[in-house]
Design a protein around this motif. Structure first.
Motif, PDB file in Angstrom:
ATOM      1  N   GLY A  23      -5.864  -4.023  -1.027  1.00  0.00           N
ATOM      2  CA  GLY A  23      -6.612  -4.117  -2.274  1.00  0.00           C
ATOM      3  C   GLY A  23      -7.168  -5.514  -2.495  1.00  0.00           C
ATOM      4  O   GLY A  23      -8.341  -5.689  -2.817  1.00  0.00           O
ATOM      5  N   ALA A  41     -10.466   0.841   2.023  1.00  0.00           N
ATOM      6  CA  ALA A  41      -9.201   0.525   1.365  1.00  0.00           C
ATOM      7  C   ALA A  41      -8.382   1.788   1.114  1.00  0.00           C
ATOM      8  O   ALA A  41      -7.162   1.810   1.314  1.00  0.00           O
ATOM      9  N   ASN A  73       0.845  -1.189   0.000  1.00  0.00           N
ATOM     10  CA  ASN A  73       0.000   0.000   0.000  1.00  0.00           C
ATOM     11  C   ASN A  73       0.879   1.236   0.000  1.00  0.00           C
ATOM     12  O   ASN A  73       1.753   1.380   0.858  1.00  0.00           O
ATOM     13  N   VAL A 131      -4.640   2.543  -0.376  1.00  0.00           N
ATOM     14  CA  VAL A 131      -4.867   1.984  -1.706  1.00  0.00           C
ATOM     15  C   VAL A 131      -5.367   3.102  -2.626  1.00  0.00           C
ATOM     16  O   VAL A 131      -6.328   3.793  -2.277  1.00  0.00           O
ATOM     17  N   TYR A 142      -7.575   1.707  -8.017  1.00  0.00           N
ATOM     18  CA  TYR A 142      -7.361   0.293  -7.728  1.00  0.00           C
ATOM     19  C   TYR A 142      -8.386  -0.220  -6.732  1.00  0.00           C
ATOM     20  O   TYR A 142      -8.928  -1.319  -6.885  1.00  0.00           O
ATOM     21  N   ALA A 143      -8.677   0.581  -5.696  1.00  0.00           N
ATOM     22  CA  ALA A 143      -9.665   0.166  -4.695  1.00  0.00           C
ATOM     23  C   ALA A 143     -11.029  -0.040  -5.338  1.00  0.00           C
ATOM     24  O   ALA A 143     -11.714  -1.036  -5.074  1.00  0.00           O
TER      25      ALA A 143
END
Length: 294
Positions: free
Chosen positions: A235, A269, A183, A274, A278-279
């Motif tokens: 993630g 997240a 992360n 994150v 992406y989260a």
């Protein structure tokens, strides 16, 4: 006289099991069969080797990859036979066989692998290739565009023996996992979205069959599981939590307010570093039942 395709699947499964590959039946949609009523919604306590450890020893092929076995008696047992009669394919648990599958889902991903990874056993898929290495690691989805890694706590579809000789799991694959699992440091005191996510309540879940307490308890547990991954892996954890929650609502008439739940998972997240794209991708893939990520 035509051969019975279901019998062919069972025979393939028994042959794999004989060679130490844990197998499970897959549906026509290439997914594991649904849990039996006793195991539905985690009521059985899950299986001991799953993320949510429990005492379940159901004789039916429940719990996806965790049901995979090399026991020929169980594979041919009456509870499994009823499932094979509805099956559309054979799945296997790579990690249980000491293997890792690099799932290449696009032509571009295959080209990347050929230029980057050491040669190994290759199996053609409907959209790309499976590259199979000896050795295990954790599973992860979308470690790069079109690339998923299936090993522990994941299943893969058996599509034949493939070609080539299996070689050891390379560092190049492990580096992808390291990159995906780290992360980035949160900016400031905590990274959250600029707007507060919608909260789940009955106004957004008029067709959900679960109680408010059931939803709240499960959501808080999921959020806590994501937040505890404050150094790495949030993630992937968000993907797993979203996938688990979505599966609890497959029998609901809907709507169930899953968008509101997804927003809270994404923010959890992001709060541990994150990046938002992406989260969001991880949570939405989980909510949509994506397995590649499997």
């Amino acid at each position: 006289m035509t051969s019975d395709p279901r019998a062919a699947l069972l025979n393939a499964a028994l042959n794999l099991a004989k060679h130490g590959v844990p197998v499970l039946p897959l549906s026509a949609r290439k997914r594991p069969m649904a849990n039996c009523p006793t195991c539905k919604n985690g009521a059985c306590g899950e299986r001991p080797n799953m993320l949510a450890a429990g005492p379940c020893h159901c004789p039916q092929p429940c719990h996806a990859w965790a049901a995979a076995t090399t026991n020929p008696t169980l594979i041919s047992s009456p509870p499994w036979a009823r499932t094979w009669a509805r099956a559309g394919g054979v799945g296997y648990h790579p990690g249980g066989a000491g293997l890792t599958v690099v799932d290449l889902d696009t032509e571009a991903a295959v080209a990347w692998a050929r230029a980057t990874l050491p040669a190994t056993r290759r199996v053609a898929t409907t959209r790309g290739e499976h590259w199979i290495y000896t050795g295990t690691t954790r599973s992860a989805n979308s470690v790069r565009p079109g690339v998923d890694i299936k090993s522990r706590m994941q299943y893969a579809r058996w599509l034949g023996p493939g070609i080539g000789t299996m070689t050891p799991l390379p560092d190049a694959v492990l580096r992808l996992l390291d990159k995906e699992e780290t992360n980035p440091p949160p900016r400031g005191a905590g990274l959250v979205s600029s707007t507060a996510p919608a909260r789940w309540d009955r106004t957004v879940a008029t067709g959900c069959r679960h109680t408010t307490r059931y939803i709240a308890t499960g959501l808080e547990r999921g959020l806590a599981m994501i937040r505890e991954r404050h150094e790495q892996g949030a993630g992937s954890r968000a993907f797993g939590v979203a996938q688990f929650i979505a599966r609890q609502h497959t029998a609901c008439p809907g709507p169930c307010g899953l968008d509101a739940i997804a927003a809270q998972l994404i923010n959890a997240a992001m709060a541990v570093g994150v990046p938002e794209p992406y989260a969001a991708r991880a949570v939405h893939r989980g909510m949509n039942g994506t397995e590649h990520a499997a």
